[in-house]
Design an enzyme around this catalytic site. Structure first.
Site, PDB file in Angstrom:
ATOM      1  N   CYS A 175       0.839  -1.198   0.000  1.00 21.92           N
ATOM      2  CA  CYS A 175       0.000   0.000   0.000  1.00 21.92           C
ATOM      3  C   CYS A 175       0.881   1.257   0.000  1.00 21.92           C
ATOM      4  CB  CYS A 175      -0.981  -0.047   1.175  1.00 21.92           C
ATOM      5  SG  CYS A 175      -2.383   1.060   0.986  1.00 21.92           S
ATOM      6  N   HIS A 235      -3.546  -5.624   0.814  1.00 23.91           N
ATOM      7  CA  HIS A 235      -2.903  -5.914   2.099  1.00 23.91           C
ATOM      8  C   HIS A 235      -2.954  -7.408   2.416  1.00 23.91           C
ATOM      9  CE1 HIS A 235      -2.597  -1.750   3.769  1.00 23.91           C
ATOM     10  NE2 HIS A 235      -3.581  -1.513   2.928  1.00 23.91           N
ATOM     11  N   GLU A 278      -1.483  -8.825   4.803  1.00 21.68           N
ATOM     12  CA  GLU A 278      -1.475  -9.002   6.276  1.00 21.68           C
ATOM     13  C   GLU A 278      -2.866  -8.886   6.875  1.00 21.68           C
ATOM     14  OE1 GLU A 278      -0.813  -6.253   4.720  1.00 21.68           O
ATOM     15  OE2 GLU A 278      -1.137  -4.463   5.957  1.00 21.68           O
TER      16      GLU A 278
END
Lengths: 229, 732
Positions: free
Chosen positions: A86, A203, A205
């Site tokens: 990002c 993302h 994560e």
């Protein structure tokens, strides 16, 4: 594997990616403050998401000129793995580690939702647990993810296999409807020429744990641990 | 000659009788700086002078309440040494005048209230009310407010996990922007605002002080007129990047045992923060305003004291801790200055350019602010609308109308502009009954909701107040969480009108009853009055924000159907209450009748039953029945999953009453065949009415021989908001 997460003022996904790394590594990554000039000896550096320096001037532009990024660049040139997520991807393009620019989303709005991505190249340290053509689900959360590069460079990147992920339908079809931000060729993530640097807007994560709605992202961190241990 | 003219008093919003008290307190005529300080401290926004008498009647205590109203935010104990700090606050007037900055600074202000107490913010919510969609300003206000909330919350990195949005013409000239923050602290490391220790340094940190926002609190305490647009300069400008640094710097400093007391500079800026801290500690302060970090040159004492520049904090340090604090602020590149010292005089003495420019007694300003017992009239009771007097529209046709109406249509367009996943603990995202956010690094979670049904509150403020609390209780319970405590944000018109004051009094009485009966104390809150434009008031809107606790997050339940062939069970009685319903308004075009009553004793029993069944793993999905009634609730469960439902309506009640009545105290549960007997038996054992109303499965909603596909219904549900806002993009 040893890993470090760079923390800029305004970074806000630093803890999230550290949690995901720890789950795969079974050890905590190092957190490195932006003013540090020396980078510890690590196998992987993550440049996390957020709003480094408040996105002032241009997303990632100020972070790209911070002391620690000079060090990250030098190590990356020597082959260290770098993952930019990002805002981290924006910082990597601004610092010249990755080609292209990230412009304002086509509808000009911040957008936060899950998207489907088609894996374009599984022969890298980041994606060895995926298969080319797999469709994975990651969230996006950005206002400037509209990636662009000159046509000639784009063709070269495609030929080299530098496209990492493309926005796609659940069935893996890359079409305009599945493109959330206007990115060229539905590109969501790219590699550098040596495949040791990956930048992506989605993302991984954020969907690395079933309780949060999915764990497709976990495989990226597992891949890195396997490759670099 | 007197410096203080009637014009000056009027422009400061000070009434003649209030000025008489000021003269008594001062023993002399105040100067302009002193008068300005009185005006903001005694504004409705800061003093709660019209509502105080009634707010005191709300229940605020329970074994798990660590800190009730009166501090920056309320605090509850969630076990294991963890505490939840939360509050909701309005930023209505500024958001109408300048929607982006008004909403953004609303988020910034409520975040500061929470991290000031030692908590890391873990979730934001917002309750928004806009005017009629056809009003020329509405689209622009929606776009600006949503962008402002997102722009601020996304940058600070706190997830915005949910909220509610309504549209009604009564908000045409006064939109409501109520923002809520939930934070996580250690119960043994909470920070309060009472100053202590004569001689201790008074320290300023954060952003510099500029000329923005002067008299914001006074503006927020007056009605709007045709010149309100001219008040734009009183709206502050937010900088979420600085706020993010401020959060990290505060939490880092709070870990060092250096702080005696701390307070953010919110409404009325340096004035209210310094007076409140000194007053709570029974002390005085001497401040040298020359030391205040300033953004511009030549600022007067008046401007410095009344500025509402954002992202600023005031604290009292322990002796000798200046260097520790300064080093942390340097690391985060924030301004830091010792601007004064605590004294034992009980007076606020302000110096500028070496001269005393104000000398005021603190307690009379901070604590003896006026308290009014304003006259009020009992709101008239409206007649009950009989079901047989309400036309019956075919259920699927009415369902389509309701799913696509502005109040019920999907708010995806809004929440997709908010980062609702950052921090990596969002277990239930926006769109369900309540958001569920895990306590980082644990198996616990909090459920968070905001609720209010303004059309009920207008029809009967007392029942409306009860209903807002009860609906919050249900939304929390439907996730499996135990409802713990509430924060209230009371939005009303001009309290000087007896009929408006009657709404305030009755809504608070109703809320108090519900909170008492449901063991659901009020721990923080905010009041926003004078929400009127040219004499027309908003619908009374006592917004409730609530927090519940899930001890084992893995047991949480969502509204989405989980599979085919399961039974759909309804808890609670359905009589087909039509008064003040959405069916009556959206399908029949009538806004009338008494709202549905809430039976509080049964409410509690049902909530306990639902939570127990979820805890035992007997419930696959759960949703409370609210706006639009039963058929809307079941359809929402189908839309969330793509799995259809086939319903069997009872013959004892008219079909439209069964489908769309808004009888209170109901839940819809999805139960597997193996668990059905246990669930029905448990309901009978607790004296809760339970009825099997259908089966999950297929790709459509079927009722009384009619049908619509889930896909078609989803398209209708999702279409309204993007289409409405899309007209903005094309420039209409």
């Amino acid at each position: 594997m040893k890993a470090a997460v760079i923390v800029f003022p305004g970074s806000n996904c630093d803890r999230d990616v550290a949690v995901a790394l720890e789950a795969s590594m079974r050890a905590k990554p190092l957190m490195v403050w932006h003013r540090d000039t020396e980078l510890p000896k690590v196998d992987l550096v993550v440049v996390p998401g957020g709003f480094s320096y408040g996105d002032y001037l241009r997303c990632g532009a100020m972070a790209a000129h911070s002391p620690i990024m000079r060090e990250v660049k030098a190590r990356a040139d020597a082959g260290m793995r770098v993952l930019g997520i990002c805002n981290g991807f924006q910082i990597l393009t601004e610092s010249g580690l990755l080609p292209g620019v990230l412009m304002r989303n086509k509808d000009l709005k911040f957008i936060c939702k899950d998207v489907h991505l088609r894996v374009e190249n599984d022969r890298t340290d980041f994606c060895r647990y995926y298969r080319s053509g797999d469709v994975v689900r990651f969230p996006i959360a950005h206002a400037e993810g509209n990636w662009f590069v000159e046509p000639k460079a784009y063709r070269e990147m495609e030929d080299n296999g530098q496209i990492a992920f493309r926005y796609a339908t659940l069935e893996g079809k890359v079409d305009p409807e599945s493109n959330p931000n206007g990115s060229l060729g539905n590109v969501a993530g790219i590699y550098n020429e040596k495949f040791n640097v990956l930048g992506l807007m989605p993302h991984p994560e954020r969907l690395a744990e079933d309780l949060l709605g999915g764990s497709d992202g976990r495989l990226m961190f597992d891949s890195l641990v396997e490759a670099l241990s | 000659m007197s410096q203080i003219t009637p014009d000056i008093l009027a422009s400061h919003g000070i009434k003649p009788d209030e000025y008489t008290r000021i003269l008594e307190i001062m023993g002399r005529e105040p100067n302009l700086t002193e008068l300005g300080i009185f005006s903001v401290m005694w504004s409705e926004h800061c003093s709660y002078k019209s509502s105080k008498k009634w707010l005191k009647t709300l229940p605020t205590k329970a074994d798990w309440v660590i800190c009730g109203p009166g501090e920056n935010a309320g605090i509850i104990d969630i076990g294991d040494g963890d505490a939840i700090v939360f509050k909701m606050e309005s930023h209505n007037h500024p958001s109408f005048i300048e929607p982006y900055q008004g909403a953004a600074t609303g988020v910034g202000g409520i975040l500061r209230d929470v991290f000031t107490m030692g908590a890391r913010p873990i979730a934001n919510m917002n309750a928004l009310r806009f005017g009629d969609p056809s009003h020329p300003k509405t689209r622009h206000l929606v776009a600006g407010v949503v962008a402002g909330i997102g722009g601020y919350g996304n940058c600070v990195g706190v997830p915005t996990v949910g909220g509610e949005t309504n549209f009604h013409k009564s908000y045409n000239g006064n939109i409501l922007v109520n923002a809520m923050t939930v934070g996580l602290a250690r119960a043994d490391n909470i920070f309060y605002s009472a100053a202590a220790g004569i001689g201790n340094p008074v320290v300023y940190f954060g952003s510099k002080t500029g000329r923005d926002g002067i008299h914001g609190a006074t503006m927020a305490s007056a009605e709007f007129d045709e010149n309100s647009e001219e008040k734009r300069p009183t709206v502050q400008v937010g900088d979420p990047f600085t706020e993010k640094l401020l959060i990290e710097a505060c939490l880092e400093l709070m870990a060092t045992d250096s702080i005696v007391a701390i307070q953010d500079m919110g409404a009325a800026g340096l004035t209210s923060s310094s007076f409140e801290m000194a007053s709570k500690g029974g002390l005085g302060i001497e401040m040298d305003l020359d030391s205040v970090p300033m953004r511009e040159e030549g600022m007067s004492a008046y401007e410095i004291m009344l500025s509402e520049s954002q992202e600023r904090m005031l604290m009292i340090l322990k002796p000798g801790k200046e260097d520790v604090a300064r080093a942390i602020m340097d690391k985060w590149e924030l301004d830091f200055a010792v601007i004064g010292v605590l004294t034992g005089t009980g007076r606020m003495v302000l110096k500028r350019h070496g001269e005393v420019v104000a000398d005021l007694p603190i307690d009379p300003l901070a604590q003896a602010s006026p308290e009014y017992d304003r006259p009020w009239v009992q709101p008239a009771k409206l007649p009950v609308v009989k079901l047989e007097d309400v036309p019956a529209v075919a259920p699927i046709e009415a369902l389509k109308t309701l799913l696509g109406c502005p109040d019920l249509a999907s708010k995806r367009w809004i929440y997709q502009q908010y980062d609702h996943m950052v921090m990596g603990d969002t277990v239930q995202r926006p769109g369900g009954d309540a958001a569920v956010v895990r306590i980082h690094g644990s198996d616990k979670a909090v459920a968070i909701t905001t609720d209010c049904t303004p059309r009920y509150c207008l029809a009967d403020p007392h029942e409306g107040g009860r209903q807002a609390v009860a609906e919050a209780y249900r939304n929390i319970s439907a996730t499996g969480a135990l409802p713990m405590a509430v924060t209230d944000n009371l939005n009303f018109g001009n309290p000087e009108k007896p009929e408006i004051m009657g709404q305030i009094v009755e809504a608070i009485k109703g809320m108090g009853e519900a909170c008492r009966d449901l063991d659901f104390p009020v721990v923080s809150g905010n009041v926003s009055l004078y929400n009127e434009t040219q004499g027309a008031a908003i619908q009374p809107t006592p917004a409730i924000g609530a927090v519940g606790l899930l001890k084992d997050v893995s047991k949480h339940t969502t509204i989405a159907f989980k599979g085919a062939g399961n039974s759909i069970v309804l808890f609670g009685e359905t009589k087909g209450w039509m008064g003040a319903s959405l069916y009556l308004r959206e399908v029949c075009g009538r806004e009338e009748g008494a709202p549905p009553p809430v039976a509080l004793h049964r409410e509690r029993r049902k909530g306990e039953l639902v939570r127990d069944l979820i805890d035992q793993g007997l419930v696959k999905a759960c949703h409370d029945v609210s706006d639009g009634g039963l058929l809307v609730a079941v359809t929402e469960m189908a839309l969330a999953s793509g799995i259809g439902a086939s319903l069997e309506a009872p013959s004892a009640i008219a079909l439209h009453g069964w489908c769309f009545g808004e009888d209170q105290g109901r839940y819809v549960l999805e139960v597997g065949a193996d668990d059905l007997a246990s669930v029905l038996e448990a309901a009978q054992g607790r004296d809760v009415g339970a009825r099997i109303i259908g089966t999950t499965g297929g790709h459509s909603i079927d009722v009384a021989g009619q049908s619509a596909t889930v896909e078609d219904l989803k398209a209708i549900h999702e279409a309204w908001m993007p289409a409405y806002m899309g007209a903005e993009m094309s420039g209409h």
